[in-house]
Design an enzyme around this catalytic site. Sequence first.
Site, PDB file in Angstrom:
ATOM      1  N   ASN A 292      27.220 -24.871  -7.473  1.00 13.20           N
ATOM      2  CA  ASN A 292      26.160 -24.071  -7.955  1.00 13.20           C
ATOM      3  C   ASN A 292      26.129 -24.162  -9.579  1.00 13.20           C
ATOM      4  O   ASN A 292      27.109 -23.482 -10.047  1.00 13.20           O
ATOM      5  CB  ASN A 292      26.186 -22.934  -7.750  1.00 13.20           C
ATOM      6  CG  ASN A 292      26.071 -22.817  -6.278  1.00 13.20           C
ATOM      7  OD1 ASN A 292      25.010 -22.784  -5.464  1.00 13.20           O
ATOM      8  ND2 ASN A 292      27.050 -22.513  -5.260  1.00 13.20           N
TER       9      ASN A 292
ATOM     10  N   GLU B 156      29.452 -27.394  -1.678  1.00 15.40           N
ATOM     11  CA  GLU B 156      28.609 -27.664  -2.871  1.00 15.40           C
ATOM     12  C   GLU B 156      28.829 -27.066  -4.204  1.00 15.40           C
ATOM     13  O   GLU B 156      30.018 -26.248  -4.175  1.00 15.40           O
ATOM     14  CB  GLU B 156      27.225 -26.932  -2.344  1.00 15.40           C
ATOM     15  CG  GLU B 156      27.332 -25.527  -1.979  1.00 15.40           C
ATOM     16  CD  GLU B 156      25.807 -24.778  -2.313  1.00 15.40           C
ATOM     17  OE1 GLU B 156      25.105 -25.453  -3.092  1.00 15.40           O
ATOM     18  OE2 GLU B 156      26.070 -23.657  -2.276  1.00 15.40           O
TER      19      GLU B 156
ATOM     20  N   GLY C  85      25.170 -16.736  -9.569  1.00 14.77           N
ATOM     21  CA  GLY C  85      24.670 -15.533  -9.885  1.00 14.77           C
ATOM     22  C   GLY C  85      25.375 -14.627 -10.952  1.00 14.77           C
ATOM     23  O   GLY C  85      26.610 -14.941 -11.180  1.00 14.77           O
TER      24      GLY C  85
ATOM     25  N   GLU D  75      14.602 -17.497  -5.062  1.00 18.17           N
ATOM     26  CA  GLU D  75      15.484 -16.748  -5.726  1.00 18.17           C
ATOM     27  C   GLU D  75      15.128 -15.794  -6.810  1.00 18.17           C
ATOM     28  O   GLU D  75      16.007 -15.406  -7.554  1.00 18.17           O
ATOM     29  CB  GLU D  75      16.817 -17.703  -5.782  1.00 18.17           C
ATOM     30  CG  GLU D  75      17.452 -18.013  -4.331  1.00 18.17           C
ATOM     31  CD  GLU D  75      17.831 -19.405  -4.582  1.00 18.17           C
ATOM     32  OE1 GLU D  75      17.043 -20.525  -4.972  1.00 18.17           O
ATOM     33  OE2 GLU D  75      19.146 -19.631  -4.244  1.00 18.17           O
TER      34      GLU D  75
ATOM     35  N   TYR E   5      23.434 -13.375   5.294  1.00 15.61           N
ATOM     36  CA  TYR E   5      23.441 -13.069   3.721  1.00 15.61           C
ATOM     37  C   TYR E   5      22.077 -12.055   3.567  1.00 15.61           C
ATOM     38  O   TYR E   5      22.565 -11.146   2.687  1.00 15.61           O
ATOM     39  CB  TYR E   5      23.143 -14.500   2.883  1.00 15.61           C
ATOM     40  CG  TYR E   5      24.613 -15.188   3.081  1.00 15.61           C
ATOM     41  CD1 TYR E   5      25.298 -14.865   1.661  1.00 15.61           C
ATOM     42  CD2 TYR E   5      24.758 -16.166   3.726  1.00 15.61           C
ATOM     43  CE1 TYR E   5      26.569 -15.582   1.593  1.00 15.61           C
ATOM     44  CE2 TYR E   5      26.090 -16.760   3.404  1.00 15.61           C
ATOM     45  CZ  TYR E   5      27.076 -16.638   2.416  1.00 15.61           C
ATOM     46  OH  TYR E   5      27.857 -17.326   2.207  1.00 15.61           O
TER      47      TYR E   5
ATOM     48  N   ARG F  19      29.994 -22.868 -10.253  1.00 12.79           N
ATOM     49  CA  ARG F  19      30.828 -22.354  -9.035  1.00 12.79           C
ATOM     50  C   ARG F  19      30.583 -23.307  -7.760  1.00 12.79           C
ATOM     51  O   ARG F  19      29.813 -23.794  -7.318  1.00 12.79           O
ATOM     52  CB  ARG F  19      30.024 -21.069  -8.443  1.00 12.79           C
ATOM     53  CG  ARG F  19      30.982 -20.294  -7.596  1.00 12.79           C
ATOM     54  CD  ARG F  19      30.293 -19.045  -6.798  1.00 12.79           C
ATOM     55  NE  ARG F  19      29.475 -19.510  -5.853  1.00 12.79           N
ATOM     56  CZ  ARG F  19      28.262 -19.308  -5.502  1.00 12.79           C
ATOM     57  NH1 ARG F  19      27.530 -18.385  -6.193  1.00 12.79           N
ATOM     58  NH2 ARG F  19      27.448 -19.746  -4.573  1.00 12.79           N
TER      59      ARG F  19
ATOM     60  N   ASP G 259      31.642 -24.133  -3.972  1.00 14.68           N
ATOM     61  CA  ASP G 259      31.863 -23.488  -2.588  1.00 14.68           C
ATOM     62  C   ASP G 259      32.751 -24.384  -1.618  1.00 14.68           C
ATOM     63  O   ASP G 259      32.394 -25.665  -1.777  1.00 14.68           O
ATOM     64  CB  ASP G 259      30.463 -23.039  -1.965  1.00 14.68           C
ATOM     65  CG  ASP G 259      29.660 -22.134  -2.673  1.00 14.68           C
ATOM     66  OD1 ASP G 259      30.286 -21.303  -3.446  1.00 14.68           O
ATOM     67  OD2 ASP G 259      28.594 -22.176  -2.299  1.00 14.68           O
TER      68      ASP G 259
ATOM     69  N   SER H   6      21.300 -20.068  -1.550  1.00 18.99           N
ATOM     70  CA  SER H   6      21.315 -18.894  -0.922  1.00 18.99           C
ATOM     71  C   SER H   6      21.205 -18.843   0.548  1.00 18.99           C
ATOM     72  O   SER H   6      20.562 -18.071   1.260  1.00 18.99           O
ATOM     73  CB  SER H   6      20.221 -17.994  -1.216  1.00 18.99           C
ATOM     74  OG  SER H   6      20.159 -17.581  -2.602  1.00 18.99           O
TER      75      SER H   6
HETATM   76  N1  LIG Z   1      30.026 -27.870   7.147  1.00 17.80           N
HETATM   77  C1  LIG Z   1      29.974 -26.174   7.294  1.00 17.80           C
HETATM   78  N2  LIG Z   1      30.715 -25.626   8.203  1.00 17.80           N
HETATM   79  C2  LIG Z   1      31.020 -24.273   8.319  1.00 17.80           C
HETATM   80  N3  LIG Z   1      30.249 -23.598   7.441  1.00 17.80           N
HETATM   81  C3  LIG Z   1      29.166 -24.108   6.728  1.00 17.80           C
HETATM   82  C4  LIG Z   1      29.130 -25.364   6.588  1.00 17.80           C
HETATM   83  N4  LIG Z   1      28.002 -25.627   5.614  1.00 17.80           N
HETATM   84  C5  LIG Z   1      27.527 -24.476   5.073  1.00 17.80           C
HETATM   85  N5  LIG Z   1      28.164 -23.502   5.860  1.00 17.80           N
HETATM   86  C6  LIG Z   1      28.150 -22.039   5.830  1.00 17.80           C
HETATM   87  O1  LIG Z   1      26.632 -21.778   5.147  1.00 17.80           O
HETATM   88  C7  LIG Z   1      26.739 -21.343   3.968  1.00 17.80           C
HETATM   89  C8  LIG Z   1      25.838 -21.779   2.934  1.00 17.80           C
HETATM   90  O2  LIG Z   1      25.827 -23.439   2.750  1.00 17.80           O
HETATM   91  P1  LIG Z   1      25.931 -24.148   1.557  1.00 17.80           P
HETATM   92  O3  LIG Z   1      26.224 -25.626   1.693  1.00 17.80           O
HETATM   93  O4  LIG Z   1      26.680 -23.540   0.405  1.00 17.80           O
HETATM   94  O5  LIG Z   1      24.472 -23.953   0.933  1.00 17.80           O
HETATM   95  P2  LIG Z   1      23.744 -22.938  -0.111  1.00 17.80           P
HETATM   96  O6  LIG Z   1      23.104 -23.794  -1.164  1.00 17.80           O
HETATM   97  O7  LIG Z   1      22.482 -22.515   0.780  1.00 17.80           O
HETATM   98  O8  LIG Z   1      24.465 -21.927  -0.436  1.00 17.80           O
HETATM   99  C9  LIG Z   1      28.265 -21.373   3.459  1.00 17.80           C
HETATM  100  O9  LIG Z   1      28.867 -20.532   2.328  1.00 17.80           O
HETATM  101  C10 LIG Z   1      29.118 -21.597   4.525  1.00 17.80           C
HETATM  102  O10 LIG Z   1      29.172 -20.079   4.885  1.00 17.80           O
HETATM  103 MG   LIG Z   2      26.619 -22.301  -1.110  1.00 19.18          MG
END
Ligand SMILES: Nc1ncnc2c1ncn2[C@@H]1O[C@H](COP(=O)(O)OP(=O)(O)O)[C@@H](O)[C@H]1O
Ligand SMILES: [Mg+2]
Length: 316
Positions: free
Chosen positions: A279, A277, A283, A17, A223, A262, A264, A153
Amino acid sequence: MSRPLRVAVLQGGRTLERAVSLRSGAQVRDGLGRLGHTAIAIDTGEELVGKLIAAEADVAFIALHGRDGEDGTIQEVLEALQIPYTGSPPAACVRATDKVLAKHLMRAAGIPTPPFFALHDTVVKELGGAGALPSVERMLGFPMVVKPSRGGSALGVKFARQASELPGAMVGAFSYDVRILLEGHVAGRDLAVSVIEGEGPEALPVVEAVPREEDFYDYESRYGIGMTTFVCPAELPDGTTARAQQLALEVYGLLGCHGFARVDLMLDQEAELWVLETNVVPGLTETSLLPQAADAAGIGFDELLERILASALRRG
Ligand SMILES: Nc1ncnc2c1ncn2[C@@H]1O[C@H](COP(=O)(O)OP(=O)(O)O)[C@@H](O)[C@H]1O
Ligand SMILES: [Mg+2]
């Protein structure tokens, strides 16, 4: 405005990143300049400790995303040097960055997070772990989300639509970490709630990430090529907004975050919220979610920086 400070802006680093971090760092340095502070950019490659000591900064602004800057590594260095720094302490960084740990903590605290199983690569390589997959498949169903425990990311996050897609997704996630998560898929809307500190932690307006195309399973490419637009405040019933903000504050407290973070979440079709999760160094580029959410709350970028700095000095 607070007194003029010497601020070491930690940016760059060796992670995937790096590019985003350099953009966050540039934004932060511009803002600090406007506020009358002196910004000293430090690219955290070699000799970080020497550079930090030489900078004689009043405070370090951590604008590093991913591994070192977010997982507690840099925070421990700053603790050792007794330099105040922005954001969360090492313990919160460790808890938030390790999704397996964070999800266990959330589950134990009764905070809704999608069902999951964690898998260490030694289980697959040495203990015949593949034999457990049919049972996991029955419990989690398809599509199943596969992700590295420590990622970011959306790197290494894959959706497996059927059993035949699992091995490939797992190999991909294992390329980022020795531990991966198999997680139940939540069909619904992608939300983010940022928390910043004023008098105490405050949740900002909810941001929704809206995909530009309907049928997507590969979050990496989505992304990567900017297939997402952001809506803030998200168009949600008041109760859902309040609940998302309350969950974000609960998770922030549970993990022991400080300064800003942040969270999510996903909103499913039954209007249930699920925390994915947290963060700890979100960003800070012009298009990042935290600055957008702050703006929607009437907090401009420079005021956001002042608040983050003030919280760093309150602790330090
Ligand atoms: N269990 C889930 N169900 C649906 N979408 C998911 C799930 N886990 C992750 N995603 C999608 O993938 C993206 C990235 O996952 P995340 O767990 O936030 O990891 P990262 O640390 O890579 O951001 C999320 O913002 C969401 O859009
Ligand atoms: Mg995320």
